[in-house]
Design a protein around this motif. Structure first.
Motif, PDB file in Angstrom:
ATOM      1  N   GLU A 198       8.938  -4.532   5.902  1.00 50.63           N
ATOM      2  CA  GLU A 198       9.061  -3.266   6.820  1.00 50.63           C
ATOM      3  C   GLU A 198       9.884  -3.058   7.368  1.00 50.63           C
ATOM      4  O   GLU A 198      10.180  -3.583   9.440  1.00 50.63           O
ATOM      5  N   GLU A 257       9.765  -4.928  11.506  1.00 46.68           N
ATOM      6  CA  GLU A 257       9.978  -6.432  11.212  1.00 46.68           C
ATOM      7  C   GLU A 257      11.158  -6.932  11.823  1.00 46.68           C
ATOM      8  O   GLU A 257      10.892  -8.315  12.546  1.00 46.68           O
ATOM      9  N   CYS A 315       6.874  -4.559  15.200  1.00 40.52           N
ATOM     10  CA  CYS A 315       5.739  -3.407  14.630  1.00 40.52           C
ATOM     11  C   CYS A 315       4.765  -3.049  15.061  1.00 40.52           C
ATOM     12  O   CYS A 315       3.916  -4.716  15.997  1.00 40.52           O
ATOM     13  N   GLN A 326       1.551  -2.829  11.260  1.00 46.77           N
ATOM     14  CA  GLN A 326       1.523  -3.747  10.595  1.00 46.77           C
ATOM     15  C   GLN A 326       0.432  -4.357   9.625  1.00 46.77           C
ATOM     16  O   GLN A 326       0.909  -4.324   8.971  1.00 46.77           O
ATOM     17  N   SER A 327       0.316  -2.670   8.930  1.00 49.93           N
ATOM     18  CA  SER A 327      -0.376  -2.347   7.893  1.00 49.93           C
ATOM     19  C   SER A 327       0.296  -1.440   6.453  1.00 49.93           C
ATOM     20  O   SER A 327      -0.459  -0.981   5.771  1.00 49.93           O
ATOM     21  N   THR A 360       2.167 -10.835   9.649  1.00 49.88           N
ATOM     22  CA  THR A 360       2.898  -9.907   9.625  1.00 49.88           C
ATOM     23  C   THR A 360       4.827 -10.538   9.009  1.00 49.88           C
ATOM     24  O   THR A 360       4.683  -9.464   7.540  1.00 49.88           O
ATOM     25  N   LYS A 361       4.425 -11.235   9.008  1.00 50.13           N
ATOM     26  CA  LYS A 361       6.176 -10.858   8.325  1.00 50.13           C
ATOM     27  C   LYS A 361       6.040 -12.721   6.745  1.00 50.13           C
ATOM     28  O   LYS A 361       5.763 -13.363   7.144  1.00 50.13           O
ATOM     29  N   THR A 388       1.244 -13.473  14.224  1.00 50.00           N
ATOM     30  CA  THR A 388       0.366 -11.679  14.508  1.00 50.00           C
ATOM     31  C   THR A 388      -0.839 -11.893  13.176  1.00 50.00           C
ATOM     32  O   THR A 388      -0.882 -13.233  12.552  1.00 50.00           O
ATOM     33  N   GLN A 404      -2.444  -7.321   8.601  1.00 48.45           N
ATOM     34  CA  GLN A 404      -1.919  -7.830   8.004  1.00 48.45           C
ATOM     35  C   GLN A 404      -2.761  -8.750   7.207  1.00 48.45           C
ATOM     36  O   GLN A 404      -2.066  -8.747   5.785  1.00 48.45           O
ATOM     37  N   SER A 419      -2.050  -6.126   4.433  1.00 46.27           N
ATOM     38  CA  SER A 419      -0.755  -6.202   3.956  1.00 46.27           C
ATOM     39  C   SER A 419      -1.185  -7.178   2.438  1.00 46.27           C
ATOM     40  O   SER A 419      -0.852  -7.052   1.351  1.00 46.27           O
TER      41      SER A 419
END
Length: 449
Positions: free
Chosen positions: A290, A294, A299, A304-305, A354-355, A365, A370, A373
């Motif tokens: 993102e 990110e 985020c 995050q989604s 997230t990343k 996170t 998360q 995704s």
């Protein structure tokens, strides 16, 4: 040399073996990992527990993300064939229908925007396209509720500011009411395209054209197909917020792919290809990110989604426009590998962050977004062998009612549910459209397929 005690050694072995490992060349491995991640995602969901509200995620999640999660579970069933969550999904969707059957529950008016409502509309549209099991017989069908969502948003098309378009917010008291953005307008465009493919009704295609032209005219879709976030209606949309979000680009790519599949038009081919080319900004070393938040690590809960619907739309685009497959699939493959590699957080070692660009390092996170995704990008790699989306006359089991959500459908205990559209219905669609457009002057609304 220091040796671990037996309990410590066992704990270390458990932690190691619990971490998610996926063989991207094995459909069985992808299905197994998807099952693990989906199960972890639902640890946050309380709507199916005593005292919970079906479809609602607990605070601090907003209402829309519950709909986003249900869409991921519909995809999970579509890709894996696992039916264990189907009853949960049906219960939640029907509970959130609202008395007008268009996902406008009274207890959400404080927060609900057009893009929020549309994510629930995407759920029922996917359910119709994938022939997801029908809701109870006394409830409107998936496709008729998708039509109701479309009808309610079509009515909100606003020419007071910027010559057209949907406002971000539905209600005047919500902050952002004067903002016109791509998630709301791209959502309407996406749903219209998919309703056109499912019903064959030209009026939906006309709505797609209107939305695309307006978004292009004010610059939300750039000449090189970047999709920018939005513009202030009080400035007549003369200044743009140039932030780019994955899910907005995905909505439009999916819509363009659907329109190409129905029309075989070079215009829609060029648009789909252009949107995919512009989506390169959302990948770093072939791994999805993102880009607007990110790299800075900022985020928010919603953002995050966003990679979840982006992954969903990329996969669906390949199904409608197979020529995109060799371009998109390699990046979904590498992104899925990266996502799975970092789903090694938490005490259970199956918590996703997230990343995905940190070479298998969990970023600390965690949450519904998360897990969702990671689930969507991993299971999207099963798209090649998934069944093709259906329509009314190609295996669809969801019956339409194009007047629902307009005040013309029966919103009592026995809602009107029409039979699938026929060739004759389609032939009459243009006549009906003309009649209804005239009727708008007298307060009538929309059409019956």
């Amino acid at each position: 040399m220091r040796f671990l005690s037996l309990p410590a050694a066992l704990a270390a072995m458990t932690a190691t073996t619990a971490a998610i490992q996926v063989d991207m060349t094995s459909p069985d491995s992808i299905r197994s990992v998807s099952k693990t991640i989906a199960g972890k995602m639902l640890e946050w969901y309380t709507g199916n527990q005593p005292g919970g509200t079906p479809g609602i995620l607990p605070q601090p999640y907003y209402w829309w993300e519950g709909g986003e999660m249900l869409g991921a579970l519909i995809d999970y069933w579509y890709y894996t064939g696992d039916t264990q969550y189907n009853d949960l999904v049906i219960q939640a969707l029907v509970f959130q229908y609202s008395p007008t059957y268009d996902f406008m529950p009274a207890n959400q008016t404080k927060n609900e925007g057009n893009d929020d409502q549309m994510f629930w509309g995407f759920d029922v549209m996917s359910a119709a396209e994938y022939a997801f099991p029908n809701p109870p017989a006394d409830q409107p069908s998936w496709i008729s509720v998708a039509q109701a969502v479309f009808n309610s948003q079509y009515y909100r098309w606003d020419t007071e500011l910027c010559g057209g378009g949907l406002r971000w917010q539905i209600f005047q008291w919500n902050q952002g009411y004067n903002y016109k953005n791509s998630p709301a307008n791209g959502g309407l465009l996406n749903l219209a395209a998919r309703l056109y493919a499912y019903t064959g009704n030209q009026s939906y295609a006309d709505s797609v054209t209107r939305s695309w032209n307006w978004m292009s005219d004010i610059g939300l879709i750039s000449p090189t197909y970047q999709v920018f976030d939005g513009s202030d209606g009080l400035l007549n949309c003369t200044q743009l917020d140039h932030v780019q979000w994955t899910y907005s680009a995905g909505m439009l790519l999916n819509a363009a792919s659907v329109m190409w599949s129905v029309t075989n038009s070079t215009v829609w081919y060029d648009r789909a290809q252009g949107l995919w080319n512009a989506s390169s900004v959302f990948f770093k070393d072939k791994v999805m990110l993102e880009v607007a938040c990110e790299p800075q690590g900022n985020c928010n809960l919603d953002q995050q989604s966003f990679k979840a619907p982006f992954s969903r739309f990329l996969a669906a685009s390949m199904k409608f426009a197979p020529w995109l497959y060799p371009q998109i699939q390699p990046l979904l493959y590498t992104s899925a590998q990266a996502a799975a590699a970092q789903c090694n957080g938490g005490s259970d070692k199956i918590t996703c962050g997230t990343k995905w660009t940190d070479n298998g390092v969990w970023d600390g996170t965690s949450g519904v977004g998360q897990q969702m995704s990671a689930l969507e990008v991993i299971q999207a790699n099963l798209i090649q062998n998934a069944t093709a989306p259906v329509a009314h006359d190609t295996g669809g089991i969801s019956q339409g009612n194009a007047s629902l959500g307009t005040g013309d459908g029966d919103v009592g205990s026995n809602p009107v549910v029409l039979a699938p559209v026929t060739t004759g219905d389609r032939a009459g669609a243009g006549i009906l459209t003309a009649v209804v457009l005239l009727g708008l002057l007298g307060g009538a609304w929309w059409i019956v397929s």
